[in-house]
Every structure is written in C-alpha cells, then in structure tokens.
Design a protein around this motif. Structure first.
Motif, short mmCIF file in Angstrom:
data_model
loop_
_atom_site.label_atom_id
_atom_site.label_comp_id
_atom_site.label_asym_id
_atom_site.label_seq_id
_atom_site.Cartn_x
_atom_site.Cartn_y
_atom_site.Cartn_z
N TYR A 170 34.40 33.08 29.15
CA TYR A 170 33.17 32.35 28.30
C TYR A 170 33.55 32.19 27.76
O TYR A 170 33.26 32.66 26.66
CB TYR A 170 32.26 33.01 30.07
N PRO A 171 33.78 30.33 27.10
CA PRO A 171 33.25 30.00 25.97
C PRO A 171 32.38 29.79 25.19
O PRO A 171 31.04 29.29 26.28
CB PRO A 171 34.01 28.62 25.68
N ILE A 172 31.78 30.00 24.24
CA ILE A 172 30.76 29.38 24.08
C ILE A 172 30.21 28.70 23.33
O ILE A 172 28.95 28.58 23.28
CB ILE A 172 30.46 30.41 22.38
N GLY A 173 31.27 27.17 23.55
CA GLY A 173 31.21 25.72 23.41
C GLY A 173 32.46 25.39 22.97
O GLY A 173 33.52 25.69 22.74
N TRP A 174 31.74 23.74 22.16
CA TRP A 174 33.20 23.59 22.01
C TRP A 174 32.99 22.51 20.99
O TRP A 174 32.50 22.13 20.80
CB TRP A 174 33.85 22.23 22.97
N VAL A 175 34.34 22.89 20.01
CA VAL A 175 33.98 21.84 18.54
C VAL A 175 34.88 20.75 19.00
O VAL A 175 35.57 20.84 19.58
CB VAL A 175 34.40 22.77 17.37
N LEU A 176 34.41 19.72 17.98
CA LEU A 176 35.67 18.19 17.83
C LEU A 176 35.73 18.24 16.64
O LEU A 176 35.28 18.06 15.52
CB LEU A 176 34.64 16.62 17.88
N VAL A 177 37.36 18.03 16.34
CA VAL A 177 37.60 18.47 15.40
C VAL A 177 38.43 17.30 14.50
O VAL A 177 39.31 16.97 15.31
CB VAL A 177 38.89 19.92 15.26
N LYS A 178 38.24 16.90 13.05
CA LYS A 178 38.77 15.52 12.69
C LYS A 178 39.42 15.84 11.33
O LYS A 178 38.57 16.76 10.59
CB LYS A 178 38.01 14.11 12.77
N ASN A 179 40.28 16.16 10.49
CA ASN A 179 41.22 16.60 9.85
C ASN A 179 40.72 18.33 9.35
O ASN A 179 40.02 17.80 8.46
CB ASN A 179 40.74 15.26 8.42
N ASN A 180 40.47 18.82 10.00
CA ASN A 180 40.16 20.09 9.41
C ASN A 180 39.04 20.45 9.55
O ASN A 180 38.25 21.42 8.79
CB ASN A 180 41.06 20.76 8.40
N ILE A 202 35.42 20.37 11.40
CA ILE A 202 33.93 20.44 12.95
C ILE A 202 33.18 18.96 12.36
O ILE A 202 32.37 18.68 11.61
CB ILE A 202 33.57 21.66 13.31
N VAL A 203 33.04 18.02 12.85
CA VAL A 203 32.53 16.74 13.09
C VAL A 203 31.55 16.97 14.48
O VAL A 203 30.49 15.84 14.97
CB VAL A 203 33.27 15.38 13.15
N GLY A 204 31.64 17.78 15.41
CA GLY A 204 31.13 17.73 16.40
C GLY A 204 30.77 18.80 17.46
O GLY A 204 31.91 19.63 16.68
N TYR A 205 29.65 19.70 18.07
CA TYR A 205 29.82 20.37 18.60
C TYR A 205 29.13 20.52 19.94
O TYR A 205 27.74 20.19 19.85
CB TYR A 205 28.78 21.57 17.41
N LEU A 206 29.28 21.49 21.02
CA LEU A 206 29.34 21.55 22.13
C LEU A 206 28.56 22.86 22.87
O LEU A 206 29.61 23.55 22.77
CB LEU A 206 29.58 20.46 23.10
#
Length: 68
Positions: free
Chosen positions: A48-58, A60-64
C-alpha cells in the motif's frame, strides 16, 4: 517529469511543498509513524503506497498522499 511512489525519505521535500502552500504537516517522526503504524496499511493484502511524488530535475515538485 517522473511520477513515482513516495517514500519516508521524501519527507523533507514534501514538508517544503506543504509549507510553500501553507498546508499543515505532521512532524517527521509522527508522519512516518502515521504510515508505519496504520492498521489499514499493516493489514492490506498488497503493498500500500503512502502516496506519490512528482519529480523534476531530482526535486519533488508535487505530492499526493494516499487516503486510508
């Protein structure tokens, strides 16, 4: 950009996103324990994942965060 599963090690960058957007977040110890000790996650048949991250140039620019 890349979307990947969030990990406990992402806390500091996730916290920065919360602070930037004036969103409250638990302190690191409490945040990690929220996920590690959550009975719904512990009893889940699959990972069960704790959430997701959006990564740009190493970075994290977003988190859900996942809802349990």
């Amino acid at each position: 950009m890349q979307l990947r599963i969030a990990t406990y090690f992402d806390y500091n960058q996730i916290k920065k996103i919360h602070e930037k957007n004036n969103i409250k977040i638990l302190e690191e110890h409490d945040w990690v324990n929220f996920w590690k000790k959550n009975p719904l996650i512990k009893e889940a048949e699959n990972e069960y994942p704790i959430g997701w991250v959006l990564v740009k140039n190493n970075n994290i620019v977003g988190y859900l965060g996942n809802i349990v």
